[in-house]
Design a protein around this motif. Sequence first.
Motif, PDB file in Angstrom:
ATOM      1  N   ARG A 161      -5.507  -4.494  -2.758  1.00 25.06           N
ATOM      2  CA  ARG A 161      -4.041  -4.377  -2.747  1.00 25.06           C
ATOM      3  C   ARG A 161      -3.479  -4.800  -1.401  1.00 25.06           C
ATOM      4  NH1 ARG A 161      -5.128   0.351  -5.965  1.00 25.06           N
ATOM      5  NH2 ARG A 161      -5.248   1.608  -4.078  1.00 25.06           N
ATOM      6  N   ARG A 162      -4.166  -4.391  -0.327  1.00 24.53           N
ATOM      7  CA  ARG A 162      -3.659  -4.685   1.019  1.00 24.53           C
ATOM      8  C   ARG A 162      -3.756  -6.166   1.354  1.00 24.53           C
ATOM      9  NH1 ARG A 162      -7.605  -2.451   5.067  1.00 24.53           N
ATOM     10  NH2 ARG A 162      -8.483  -4.515   4.685  1.00 24.53           N
ATOM     11  N   ALA A 222       1.198   3.996  -3.126  1.00 24.73           N
ATOM     12  CA  ALA A 222       0.887   5.427  -2.965  1.00 24.73           C
ATOM     13  C   ALA A 222       2.033   6.287  -3.476  1.00 24.73           C
ATOM     14  CB  ALA A 222       0.589   5.727  -1.491  1.00 24.73           C
ATOM     15  N   ASP A 237      -8.243  -0.460  -2.668  1.00 27.23           N
ATOM     16  CA  ASP A 237      -7.323  -0.368  -1.524  1.00 27.23           C
ATOM     17  C   ASP A 237      -7.260  -1.687  -0.756  1.00 27.23           C
ATOM     18  OD1 ASP A 237      -6.558   2.223  -1.922  1.00 27.23           O
ATOM     19  OD2 ASP A 237      -7.925   3.076  -0.429  1.00 27.23           O
ATOM     20  N   PRO A 254       0.820  -1.227   0.000  1.00 29.44           N
ATOM     21  CA  PRO A 254       0.000   0.000   0.000  1.00 29.44           C
ATOM     22  C   PRO A 254       0.857   1.282   0.000  1.00 29.44           C
ATOM     23  CG  PRO A 254      -0.945  -1.613   1.486  1.00 29.44           C
ATOM     24  CD  PRO A 254       0.399  -2.169   1.059  1.00 29.44           C
TER      25      PRO A 254
END
Lengths: 348, 348
Positions: B344-345, A126, B341, A122
Amino acid sequence: MVLDLAAMRDSLNRRHSSVKDMTNRIRIGILGYGNLGRGAIRAIEATPDLTLQGIYTRRNPLTLSEETGLPFFGLDALDVTQVELDVLLLCGGSATDLPVQGPEYARRFVTVDSFDTHAKIPEYFAQVDEAARAGDRLAIISTGWDPGLFSLHRLLGEAILPKGETYTFWGRGLSQGHSDALRRIPGVKAGVQYTIPNEASLEAIRAGSRPNLGPAERHQRECFVVPDEGADLDALREAIVTLPHYFADYDTTVHFIDAETLAREHAAMPHGGVVIRSATTSDATNQVVEFRLALDSNPEFTGAVLVAYARAAHRLYQRGERGALTPFDVAPGLLSPRSPDELRRDLL
Amino acid sequence: MVLDLAAMRDSLNRRHSSVKDMTNRIRIGILGYGNLGRGAIRAIEATPDLTLQGIYTRRNPLTLSEETGLPFFGLDALDVTQVELDVLLLCGGSATDLPVQGPEYARRFVTVDSFDTHAKIPEYFAQVDEAARAGDRLAIISTGWDPGLFSLHRLLGEAILPKGETYTFWGRGLSQGHSDALRRIPGVKAGVQYTIPNEASLEAIRAGSRPNLGPAERHQRECFVVPDEGADLDALREAIVTLPHYFADYDTTVHFIDAETLAREHAAMPHGGVVIRSATTSDATNQVVEFRLALDSNPEFTGAVLVAYARAAHRLYQRGERGALTPFDVAPGLLSPRSPDELRRDLL
């Protein structure tokens, strides 16, 4: 092969800065000439629509060019503004190279990498996303097979079959992390470690059961060790199998071998594994989905995956996509050199 | 359950035309209440983000609603202009239903289907694409597992590993086409046919060989037959195993059973199979990629795949995509109810 290195440098620099590929092939650069970079080169050579524009390395590019006949350049060649690359493959390691290179190069190039520190994805996403958007570029992170193809299958299994369990098994394959840990043990002169999936657990899951598995029920570990001269082998074996975190929790086997055997039989880098989803769609109706890799060469396969995602990255960039993406965001058809019409006709 | 059918019809029609789902769940309609439609209903029930808005059938919707408690409607309910559906799943057959329904409904709804006549996919795609564009809608055709997930793996294998061979094996599973052919043979009262992959061929490919396989080396065929009373069993067996196209080219086994055994042991619809890519990335470096399904219920699994693609269809439509797509065009992340999110995590 004897070359005039000064003339070669001139020639390479001319090629680098001015040559356009007249067949409209996608021009690929490779950053880093380790095992993964070498795998990516082989993969590009196997494609009809990509061409290797340059390999960028901290090592001496002239020597490497002479040795291989391939177009090597120093890292500074990437700082030249007119570099003609469609996609730059970042083939460095996830520990120290990619955390710096990922954001740095995503600002100036369309990039593809195989960042594989799962816990930091993550954060890395980003940073790369911000850099790529700032530079009006696109980056696909964490391609390869885990993360990468295995991640796709964890997602597919869960999305299609919500009521079940997903298991990932690695191996049989050479584990870099465990081999490094093995070699740090006093008394170990050299060695490698293979991770082996627990076949009994795998068979139980294939048959429809959904066990809670501890580490030893997931994987076994097999070590091939060249001991220091005069080492107490019993004590060394004990030190290995009781090493916390790496070996203590597993069924670990140690084979002592000599350096010649290690070089002869354990130089390859095989790997692979299984992602398996065992789920239920109604009472007692089991559905099992399994994806399995058996790879003679981990870096050559990973390089091939990066190269397929490079094709997709170029297409998505040309369509106007920007920022960081992962394999979850890439439609499978974009990975193929074939047209959508052909794919529907021949493969659907 | 005793219901006032007239009141129920009013109630259902009110619900149908006016109720908005306050949780913003994706509203799914199902056209066709056969095995696939039933599988899709179960799959919707297992999701957090989809809701079953209506099942549209040629049969009597009031009777079915009474029997099941589910919201059935006649096909004419789809002609009402204010139908509140986000996605309509076309759960009819590929032989006669979908060639008509696909273009017809793609003009007015976002649709997902499992059209599986491989040879006619280009033609069907063109018709559905034209209809969906004319109606400003989106359609995903040929989801399911073959075509569908197996197609994805034929594409992945070839795109990542260009130098190799791809093999598709089906089974062990109930084949509708071969069961139908079996039942048309004079002397066969009832029966089913299972397609079985040739394990020896599969093992050879897993080990890295790339054989040219004839039909008999790919699949075996196993028939469970209830004979007509007084049938000459030897002659019937011979008629079955020599049936051109369906059985003559294969190692075909025939078991004669009674009607009770057929009903008790052969009512389920298991299926599955394997897509396997065996390829080389450098001399003697084999890479084997395998995708395998072992399904207790073919229609429940296929229904679950349709439902995951319904989620993707809705999202793509909301983003402004129009026309016909196939699984090749759908990014995997769109199939999951989870956010990018989270994916991906947790899964990358």
